[in-house]
Design an enzyme around this catalytic site. Structure first.
Site, mmCIF file in Angstrom:
data_model
loop_
_atom_site.group_PDB
_atom_site.id
_atom_site.type_symbol
_atom_site.label_atom_id
_atom_site.label_comp_id
_atom_site.label_asym_id
_atom_site.label_seq_id
_atom_site.Cartn_x
_atom_site.Cartn_y
_atom_site.Cartn_z
ATOM 1 N N LYS A 22 0.844 -1.221 0.000
ATOM 2 C CA LYS A 22 0.000 0.000 0.000
ATOM 3 C C LYS A 22 0.869 1.257 0.000
ATOM 4 C CE LYS A 22 -1.682 1.510 4.125
ATOM 5 N NZ LYS A 22 -1.326 2.903 4.433
ATOM 6 N N ASN A 23 1.864 1.283 0.909
ATOM 7 C CA ASN A 23 2.624 2.525 1.074
ATOM 8 C C ASN A 23 3.651 2.766 -0.033
ATOM 9 O OD1 ASN A 23 1.096 3.082 3.264
ATOM 10 N ND2 ASN A 23 2.645 2.521 4.784
ATOM 11 N N ARG A 93 -4.713 10.242 4.761
ATOM 12 C CA ARG A 93 -3.696 11.289 4.886
ATOM 13 C C ARG A 93 -2.698 11.263 3.731
ATOM 14 N NH1 ARG A 93 -3.563 13.361 9.760
ATOM 15 N NH2 ARG A 93 -1.433 14.031 9.464
ATOM 16 N N CYS A 117 -5.058 12.463 13.713
ATOM 17 C CA CYS A 117 -5.564 11.134 13.356
ATOM 18 C C CYS A 117 -5.386 10.198 14.533
ATOM 19 C CB CYS A 117 -4.921 10.620 12.076
ATOM 20 S SG CYS A 117 -3.523 9.573 12.271
ATOM 21 N N ARG A 122 0.511 14.118 13.531
ATOM 22 C CA ARG A 122 0.952 13.959 12.144
ATOM 23 C C ARG A 122 0.887 15.245 11.322
ATOM 24 N NH1 ARG A 122 -1.250 8.454 9.687
ATOM 25 N NH2 ARG A 122 0.657 8.628 8.451
ATOM 26 N N ILE A 328 7.936 6.697 16.956
ATOM 27 C CA ILE A 328 7.587 7.428 15.723
ATOM 28 C C ILE A 328 6.304 8.241 15.911
ATOM 29 C CG2 ILE A 328 7.188 7.237 13.217
ATOM 30 C CD1 ILE A 328 9.895 6.087 14.011
#
Ligand code: EPU
Length: 419
Positions: A22-23, A93, A117, A122, A328
């Protein structure tokens, strides 16, 4: 809306084909906005986020079709729209990835600020500051980022305070057509960034430093449409390995790249899961008890934040103590409360979760709160005693292609029902 029901306690045996990432697919689809032509992408996963991205690109003027499953052909000859609306950005996003390409293609881009989110604030300040450094004029108005440039962007040096994945991708796309040299320092090294670099280079871009944290882009006058294959989804791969860790059994994961999971596979070996790495497949097996390990999420090649929830589910099935540090995102422990409903003993202190393994979990009604949290509930559910019902599975469908079907084929008792 669908819910997923799992009767736990059935070991997993067999083969699973891993889908495209997906990313990686999302930035590569955005990159088709950079120049007119017919762009072909192979190994595109069939996911809700991909469909959302295509809806967004359609509003900008592209057309697309699938000549065969997972092969996506995008025609970007007539890109005239320059706005990504709040309605689309708030559901995904990654829509912010159109900011760089639209700016260089049209000299104008208007993208809604995503807002908070489920996993953290973010912000997208790195994206905006980077584009400003290349000469874009950026205004914030009514919740939108309005970016303009007269003529071409001008190459410069960009230093990221943190190696942002989509930030690096936006800068790469913008810099390919800027005038002169752009140097991106402290760039993200994730394999998905490498996949984008491969596509941009095939389109005619000049980029050096692939796989390192300093990327040098020599701007070119034009790009051409090309064909690129999306890399395998390392997070999907890791999710199935975590599931065989909780449920037991042996899985062969096909069409994946073990080299993209260095820290995760090391952790799995330390946990006591047998891992055999082949060129494009992994055998993962668990027969005996598993051990607890400590985990700290880090940018690539460190332990991926996108697998933190899944390893936490695995740690609840040990009988030891595990310390999990999330570095993160500041709020990525939404799964903790749900795992507790299944009997897990987890204490959270800021960005640290301390898991006291209880050996087994029990089935419960739980709720999916974000994509990877949902995946962790599946990892827990396949091992739990009794029945687990996961509601709001649309989160799961954003990023996992037919996860329930793939697990069912290897022996899990998992099915979908309407809520
Ligand atoms: N950050 C800023 N300012 C920015 C950008 C990022 O402060 O302008 C901060 C973030 O708040 C975060 C850190 O930098 O604390 C890293 O964020 P990054 O920008 O790398 O995340 P992203 O690009 O928004 C991508 C993935 C995420 C994945 C992260 C980290 C895509 C489409 N999304 O997000 O994937 O968790 O990198 O690896 O590539 C998921 O698939 O479930 C997912 C959330």
């Amino acid at each position: 809306m669908d819910k997923i029901i799992i009767e736990g306690g059935h070991p997993l045996h067999g083969e699973i084909n891993v889908s495209g990432a997906k990313n990686a697919a999302l930035p590569l689809i955005a990159a088709t906005l950079l120049c007119p032509g017919e762009h072909t992408l192979y190994n595109v996963p069939d996911l809700r986020d991909i469909r959302t991205m295509l809806v967004l690109l359609e509003t900008l003027g592209i057309t697309y079709h699938y000549p065969e499953p997972h092969t996506l052909v995008i025609n970007s000859d007539n890109v005239e729209g320059f706005e990504a609306s709040y309605d689309l950005v708030k559901t995904m996003r990654a829509s912010v990835l159109v900011l760089g390409p639209l700016l260089v293609r049209l000299g104008r881009a208007r993208v809604s600020l995503p807002g908070g989110c489920a996993i953290g604030a973010r912000p997208i300040n790195f994206h905006m500051q980077g584009l400003q450094k290349l000469g874009a004029k950026i205004e914030l108005e009514s919740g939108y980022v309005d970016a303009f440039v007269k003529g071409r962007l001008q190459g410069d040096t960009i230093y990221f305070d943190f190696p942002s994945v989509t930030g690096t991708e936006n800068m790469l796309m913008a810099a390919t057509l800027a005038q002169g040299k752009t140097i991106i320092k402290n760039a993200a090294k994730e394999p998905e960034v490498g996949n984008l670099i491969d596509m941009l280079v095939a389109m005619g871009a000049k980029i050096e430093g692939r796989g390192t944290d300093v990327l040098v882009v020599e701007g070119v006058d034009g790009l051409r449409a090309t064909a690129t294959t999306i890399i395998a989804d390392r997070i999907e791969t890791g999710t199935y390995i975590a599931a065989v860790g909780t449920a037991g059994g042996e899985l062969t994961l096909r069409n994946c790249n073990p080299a993209h999971l260095p820290s995760f596979l090391e952790k799995m070996r330390a946990v006591g899961i047998y891992i055999e790495e082949k060129e494009s497949s992994i055998i993962a097996a668990r027969s005996g008890p598993i051990k607890s390990v400590d985990v700290k999420t880090m940018p690539y090649p460190g332990f991926p934040t996108d697998l933190q929830a899944q390893i936490m589910a695995l740690m609840t099935c040990t009988t030891g103590l595990s310390v999990i540090d999330e570095t993160i995102f500041e709020n990525r422990f939404m799964h903790v409360a749900e795992l507790r409903r299944m009997g897990a003993d987890i204490r959270v202190d800021g960005g640290r979760a301390i898991v006291s393994g209880t050996g087994t979990l029990t089935g419960a009604q739980v709720m999916a709160t974000d994509l990877r949290a949902s995946a962790s509930l599946v990892v827990a559910g396949v091992a739990a005693q009794g029945v687990t019902t996961i509601s709001r599975v649309y989160h799961l469908d954003r990023g996992y292609e037919r996860l329930d079907e793939k697990l069912r084929r290897v022996g899990a008792k998992i099915w979908r029902e309407k809520e």
